[in-house]
Design a protein around this motif. Structure first.
Motif, PDB file in Angstrom:
ATOM      1  N   VAL A 246       0.848  -1.198   0.000  1.00  0.00           N
ATOM      2  CA  VAL A 246       0.000   0.000   0.000  1.00  0.00           C
ATOM      3  C   VAL A 246       0.879   1.243   0.000  1.00  0.00           C
ATOM      4  O   VAL A 246       2.081   1.176   0.217  1.00  0.00           O
ATOM      5  CB  VAL A 246      -0.950   0.033   1.216  1.00  0.00           C
ATOM      6  N   ASN A 247       0.229   2.379  -0.247  1.00  0.00           N
ATOM      7  CA  ASN A 247       1.004   3.615  -0.391  1.00  0.00           C
ATOM      8  C   ASN A 247       0.748   4.636   0.710  1.00  0.00           C
ATOM      9  O   ASN A 247       1.259   5.750   0.634  1.00  0.00           O
ATOM     10  CB  ASN A 247       0.693   4.266  -1.742  1.00  0.00           C
ATOM     11  N   ASP A 248      -0.114   4.297   1.658  1.00  0.00           N
ATOM     12  CA  ASP A 248      -0.334   5.264   2.736  1.00  0.00           C
ATOM     13  C   ASP A 248      -0.361   4.553   4.077  1.00  0.00           C
ATOM     14  O   ASP A 248      -0.643   3.356   4.172  1.00  0.00           O
ATOM     15  CB  ASP A 248      -1.624   6.059   2.512  1.00  0.00           C
ATOM     16  N   VAL A 249      -0.065   5.329   5.102  1.00  0.00           N
ATOM     17  CA  VAL A 249       0.071   4.775   6.444  1.00  0.00           C
ATOM     18  C   VAL A 249      -1.239   4.137   6.900  1.00  0.00           C
ATOM     19  O   VAL A 249      -1.256   3.046   7.481  1.00  0.00           O
ATOM     20  CB  VAL A 249       0.488   5.896   7.435  1.00  0.00           C
ATOM     21  N   ARG A 250      -2.344   4.818   6.601  1.00  0.00           N
ATOM     22  CA  ARG A 250      -3.640   4.313   7.056  1.00  0.00           C
ATOM     23  C   ARG A 250      -3.944   2.939   6.454  1.00  0.00           C
ATOM     24  O   ARG A 250      -4.410   2.040   7.136  1.00  0.00           O
ATOM     25  CB  ARG A 250      -4.738   5.318   6.673  1.00  0.00           C
ATOM     26  N   GLY A 251      -3.660   2.806   5.173  1.00  0.00           N
ATOM     27  CA  GLY A 251      -3.911   1.528   4.496  1.00  0.00           C
ATOM     28  C   GLY A 251      -3.093   0.407   5.106  1.00  0.00           C
ATOM     29  O   GLY A 251      -3.611  -0.681   5.378  1.00  0.00           O
ATOM     30  N   ALA A 252      -1.816   0.680   5.347  1.00  0.00           N
ATOM     31  CA  ALA A 252      -0.946  -0.338   5.955  1.00  0.00           C
ATOM     32  C   ALA A 252      -1.430  -0.687   7.355  1.00  0.00           C
ATOM     33  O   ALA A 252      -1.463  -1.857   7.747  1.00  0.00           O
ATOM     34  CB  ALA A 252       0.489   0.182   6.007  1.00  0.00           C
ATOM     35  N   ASN A 253      -1.839   0.343   8.074  1.00  0.00           N
ATOM     36  CA  ASN A 253      -2.316   0.136   9.445  1.00  0.00           C
ATOM     37  C   ASN A 253      -3.597  -0.698   9.462  1.00  0.00           C
ATOM     38  O   ASN A 253      -3.779  -1.584  10.299  1.00  0.00           O
ATOM     39  CB  ASN A 253      -2.545   1.508  10.083  1.00  0.00           C
ATOM     40  N   GLN A 254      -4.471  -0.421   8.504  1.00  0.00           N
ATOM     41  CA  GLN A 254      -5.735  -1.168   8.454  1.00  0.00           C
ATOM     42  C   GLN A 254      -5.502  -2.642   8.137  1.00  0.00           C
ATOM     43  O   GLN A 254      -6.105  -3.520   8.749  1.00  0.00           O
ATOM     44  CB  GLN A 254      -6.672  -0.540   7.418  1.00  0.00           C
ATOM     45  N   ILE A 255      -4.611  -2.895   7.190  1.00  0.00           N
ATOM     46  CA  ILE A 255      -4.325  -4.293   6.844  1.00  0.00           C
ATOM     47  C   ILE A 255      -3.672  -5.000   8.029  1.00  0.00           C
ATOM     48  O   ILE A 255      -4.075  -6.107   8.421  1.00  0.00           O
ATOM     49  CB  ILE A 255      -3.415  -4.381   5.595  1.00  0.00           C
ATOM     50  N   ALA A 256      -2.680  -4.330   8.619  1.00  0.00           N
ATOM     51  CA  ALA A 256      -1.986  -4.941   9.760  1.00  0.00           C
ATOM     52  C   ALA A 256      -2.935  -5.122  10.935  1.00  0.00           C
ATOM     53  O   ALA A 256      -2.825  -6.095  11.695  1.00  0.00           O
ATOM     54  CB  ALA A 256      -0.799  -4.078  10.165  1.00  0.00           C
ATOM     55  N   GLY A 257      -3.884  -4.202  11.060  1.00  0.00           N
ATOM     56  CA  GLY A 257      -4.853  -4.268  12.157  1.00  0.00           C
ATOM     57  C   GLY A 257      -5.725  -5.517  12.085  1.00  0.00           C
ATOM     58  O   GLY A 257      -6.257  -5.978  13.112  1.00  0.00           O
ATOM     59  N   LEU A 258      -5.848  -6.085  10.865  1.00  0.00           N
ATOM     60  CA  LEU A 258      -6.660  -7.304  10.711  1.00  0.00           C
ATOM     61  C   LEU A 258      -6.066  -8.475  11.501  1.00  0.00           C
ATOM     62  O   LEU A 258      -6.743  -9.466  11.774  1.00  0.00           O
ATOM     63  CB  LEU A 258      -6.758  -7.686   9.232  1.00  0.00           C
ATOM     64  N   MET A 259      -4.813  -8.312  11.866  1.00  0.00           N
ATOM     65  CA  MET A 259      -4.117  -9.373  12.602  1.00  0.00           C
ATOM     66  C   MET A 259      -4.769  -9.650  13.944  1.00  0.00           C
ATOM     67  O   MET A 259      -4.595 -10.724  14.526  1.00  0.00           O
ATOM     68  CB  MET A 259      -2.655  -8.917  12.813  1.00  0.00           C
ATOM     69  N   PHE A 260      -5.532  -8.640  14.422  1.00  0.00           N
ATOM     70  CA  PHE A 260      -6.129  -8.862  15.737  1.00  0.00           C
ATOM     71  C   PHE A 260      -7.335  -9.799  15.662  1.00  0.00           C
ATOM     72  O   PHE A 260      -7.780 -10.322  16.664  1.00  0.00           O
ATOM     73  CB  PHE A 260      -6.489  -7.513  16.382  1.00  0.00           C
ATOM     74  N   ILE A 261      -7.838 -10.076  14.454  1.00  0.00           N
ATOM     75  CA  ILE A 261      -9.047 -10.903  14.310  1.00  0.00           C
ATOM     76  C   ILE A 261      -8.870 -12.306  14.903  1.00  0.00           C
ATOM     77  O   ILE A 261      -9.687 -12.729  15.732  1.00  0.00           O
ATOM     78  CB  ILE A 261      -9.526 -10.953  12.841  1.00  0.00           C
ATOM     79  N   PRO A 262      -7.814 -13.051  14.551  1.00  0.00           N
ATOM     80  CA  PRO A 262      -7.678 -14.385  15.170  1.00  0.00           C
ATOM     81  C   PRO A 262      -7.516 -14.316  16.686  1.00  0.00           C
ATOM     82  O   PRO A 262      -8.001 -15.205  17.405  1.00  0.00           O
ATOM     83  CB  PRO A 262      -6.433 -14.973  14.509  1.00  0.00           C
ATOM     84  N   PHE A 263      -6.887 -13.253  17.139  1.00  0.00           N
ATOM     85  CA  PHE A 263      -6.715 -13.120  18.600  1.00  0.00           C
ATOM     86  C   PHE A 263      -8.046 -12.793  19.274  1.00  0.00           C
ATOM     87  O   PHE A 263      -8.334 -13.281  20.367  1.00  0.00           O
ATOM     88  CB  PHE A 263      -5.663 -12.037  18.908  1.00  0.00           C
ATOM     89  N   VAL A 264      -8.871 -12.005  18.612  1.00  0.00           N
ATOM     90  CA  VAL A 264     -10.197 -11.706  19.152  1.00  0.00           C
ATOM     91  C   VAL A 264     -11.067 -12.963  19.105  1.00  0.00           C
ATOM     92  O   VAL A 264     -11.855 -13.227  20.028  1.00  0.00           O
ATOM     93  CB  VAL A 264     -10.852 -10.543  18.368  1.00  0.00           C
ATOM     94  N   ALA A 265     -10.877 -13.750  18.058  1.00  0.00           N
ATOM     95  CA  ALA A 265     -11.636 -15.009  17.947  1.00  0.00           C
ATOM     96  C   ALA A 265     -11.336 -15.914  19.133  1.00  0.00           C
ATOM     97  O   ALA A 265     -12.244 -16.542  19.698  1.00  0.00           O
ATOM     98  CB  ALA A 265     -11.290 -15.717  16.632  1.00  0.00           C
ATOM     99  N   ILE A 266     -10.069 -15.958  19.541  1.00  0.00           N
ATOM    100  CA  ILE A 266      -9.688 -16.761  20.712  1.00  0.00           C
ATOM    101  C   ILE A 266     -10.368 -16.204  21.971  1.00  0.00           C
ATOM    102  O   ILE A 266     -10.841 -16.946  22.831  1.00  0.00           O
ATOM    103  CB  ILE A 266      -8.147 -16.751  20.893  1.00  0.00           C
ATOM    104  N   PHE A 267     -10.442 -14.876  22.032  1.00  0.00           N
ATOM    105  CA  PHE A 267     -11.087 -14.237  23.186  1.00  0.00           C
ATOM    106  C   PHE A 267     -12.544 -14.687  23.296  1.00  0.00           C
ATOM    107  O   PHE A 267     -13.011 -15.087  24.364  1.00  0.00           O
ATOM    108  CB  PHE A 267     -11.010 -12.707  23.042  1.00  0.00           C
TER     109      PHE A 267
END
Lengths: 307, 243
Positions: free
Chosen positions: B175-196
């Motif tokens: 991606v070309n902007d910080v927000r886009g990279a942050n949003q994609i990386a933020g998806l990483m919390f999904i499996p951890f939330v699933a465990i929760f």
């Protein structure tokens, strides 16, 4: 110091740099002159080992571009002033220089000395603790140049260093570039500013994807277009025009009683022209030889290449 | 790669980050806010006595700090890499004799330290407040610290943070902007939330063994993504394709 042979870079079907061959000597200021999109930045990026070449050969000092073992060695002996200054705006001027000194493995003492030296030299010492985000464009450009020099490189690549600067700042930067020559630095200067190239560079390469000509500014002016002879007559008549046509002069233009013709070698051609006019009864008031400018040379080469 | 160069790069990154108020507020504020809010939740839950589900509730809350450890580093990592491109600082950086590995490791260290410290600080505040509230509410012993919390905070949270950073590095190359990279990386919390949620539904027990197994899986993912993130960080593409 810098040598390329048939250096080529393609991006897919687009050839950005096409079989470029040139040589830059030590302590020389070599200008790369060309329009936007001519491949100047791509060439610099290849020579700085930032992007790979598609084909051809290039050498910086004793090191070969594209040889993995030489890449870090090349980066150690070069400094780059990119077209965008690329300073960390939330760091101070001093911190910016110090960080780059660290990246070039300079010791604390070396960094302290060079930071102070360059900040003072470029008139930024008083602003050393100010965030660079507060700097004017000229100050940022000076700091970017200082950053490229903190490790005492042998070769400095500058990509449009005076673009977007006000005339005074541009003059300061040009004078500084000239002063680097005295310190035996080799400078590769990308520019599309003809005046700058003429004032600053020892030799110029005119690039428009292909390298169209290389030489001193004076050589380029002569090489491309030769000169013009302007003859002011008391009166121009058909007999004079016919006599010059018989001489097969090139691009004769009449403006009232003034005739202008293109000459490649005025010393050889002008006596014949004067004799022909005199033989046709013409009375010559003045004969002037004018040189074509670098701008003429540049525009002609670029236009020819575009066709 | 020299051992101190990544640290020097990290120090510069930390200096830049320390001057970005939004990142500071987000990195420090979120764990502290979480610790206070969930302490109040515990206080509310024991109003009528210590519940039998204390263990599940308290450890689920500690696990929330693991989730935070996946969310917080991605912001810094995305800013640290894409931010360089956006602010045009990458080209002179890449022209220095610094290796890709040194740059990536330096930026990863800077992305790792503040979030993990603030996560630990937030979790420590929560554990202290929870102990005080529970002890005052009649619990005869101090519930925290315990082995589960130790595994979650000292093992799982750092591994999760590393995973988040690596995903941010990979996302940054796409991606070309910080927000886009942050949003994609933020998806990483999904499996951890699933465990929760699996824990909250009784499908996953926050036992030491289960947490160690989960940590092992995250570690394997870390190693795989380490190679992937290293492979995606290519100077040439960064300079010619990131517009």
């Amino acid at each position: 110091m810098i040598e390329t042979e048939n250096l080529t870079r393609k991006f897919g079907d687009l050839t950005a740099v096409d079989n470029v061959t040139f040589k830059v000597n030590q302590s020389e200021i070599f200008g790369f002159l060309g329009p936007n999109g001519a491949g100047k930045t791509t060439t610099v990026r290849m020579l700085c080992c930032l992007i790979s070449k598609t084909s051809g050969f290039a050498r910086i000092g004793d090191y070969e571009i594209g040889n993995q073992e030489d890449t870090l060695k090349i980066r150690k002996i070069i400094g780059l002033v990119p077209d965008n200054v690329g300073l960390y705006e939330s760091l101070t001027a001093y911190e910016n220089l110090d960080y780059y000194g660290t990246l070039y493995r300079r010791t604390d003492a070396q960094r302290k000395e060079s930071n102070e030296y360059f900040l003072k030299l470029l008139g930024l010492w008083e602003k050393r603790d100010a965030l660079t985000g507060t700097f004017s464009k000229g100050m940022k450009q000076k700091l970017a140049i200082a950053r490229a020099l903190v490790h005492d490189p042998e070769i400095i690549f500058m990509d449009e260093p005076t673009a977007n600067l006000d005339p005074e700042s541009a003059k300061t930067v040009r004078e500084f570039i000239r002063s680097l020559k005295k310190e035996k630095k080799t400078i590769f200067l990308n520019t599309h500013n003809l005046d700058e190239a003429q004032r600053v560079c020892d030799r110029i390469g005119i690039l428009n994807t292909k390298l169209m000509a290389v030489g001193t500014p004076q050589e380029l002016e002569r090489f491309v277009r030769g000169r013009k002879t302007v003859i002011q007559l008391r009166q121009v008549n058909e007999a004079i025009l016919d006599s010059l046509k018989r001489l097969q002069v090139k691009n004769m233009v009449r403006d009232g009683n003034k005739l202008t013709v293109d000459v490649l070698n005025p010393e050889e051609e002008n006596p014949d022209i004067v004799s022909a006019i005199a033989a046709a009864g013409g009375r010559i008031e003045t004969v002037t030889v004018t040189g074509s400018s670098l701008e003429d040379a540049y525009l002609k080469l670029v236009r020819e290449n575009a066709q | 790669m020299t051992t101190w160069m990544p640290w020097k790069i990290a120090c510069k990154e930390l200096k830049v980050i320390s001057r970005k108020r939004s990142i500071i507020f987000y990195t420090i504020g979120l764990p502290i806010l979480t610790s206070i809010v969930f302490s109040l939740v515990i206080k509310n839950q024991i109003a009528n006595g210590i519940p039998t589900t204390l263990s599940l509730g308290a450890e689920s809350i500690i696990y929330i700090f693991v989730v935070l450890a996946t969310v917080l580093p991605s912001t810094i990592a995305a800013y640290s890499i894409v931010g360089e491109k956006v602010e045009k600082t990458l080209e002179p950086l890449l022209a220095t004799p610094t290796t890709d590995g040194e740059i990536l490791l330096g930026k990863s260290i800077a992305s790792f330290i503040p979030p993990i410290l603030s996560t630990w600080a937030g979790a420590s505040i929560f554990m202290a407040l929870a102990d005080y509230i529970l002890h005052s509410g009649g619990l005869s012993y101090y519930y925290f610290p315990n082995w589960n919390a130790g595994v979650m905070l000292l093992l799982l949270a750092p591994l999760a943070a590393i995973l988040s950073i690596e995903v941010a590095v990979i996302a940054s190359s796409r991606v070309n902007d910080v927000r886009g990279a942050n949003q994609i990386a933020g998806l990483m919390f999904i499996p951890f939330v699933a465990i929760f949620f699996a824990g909250a539904e009784g499908l996953f027990a926050f036992s030491v063994v289960n947490l160690l197994i989960f940590a092992g899986i995250v570690l394997i993912a870390d190693v795989i993504l380490l190679f992937l993130s290293r492979a995606t960080f290519r100077r040439e593409e960064i300079l010619t394709k990131w517009k």
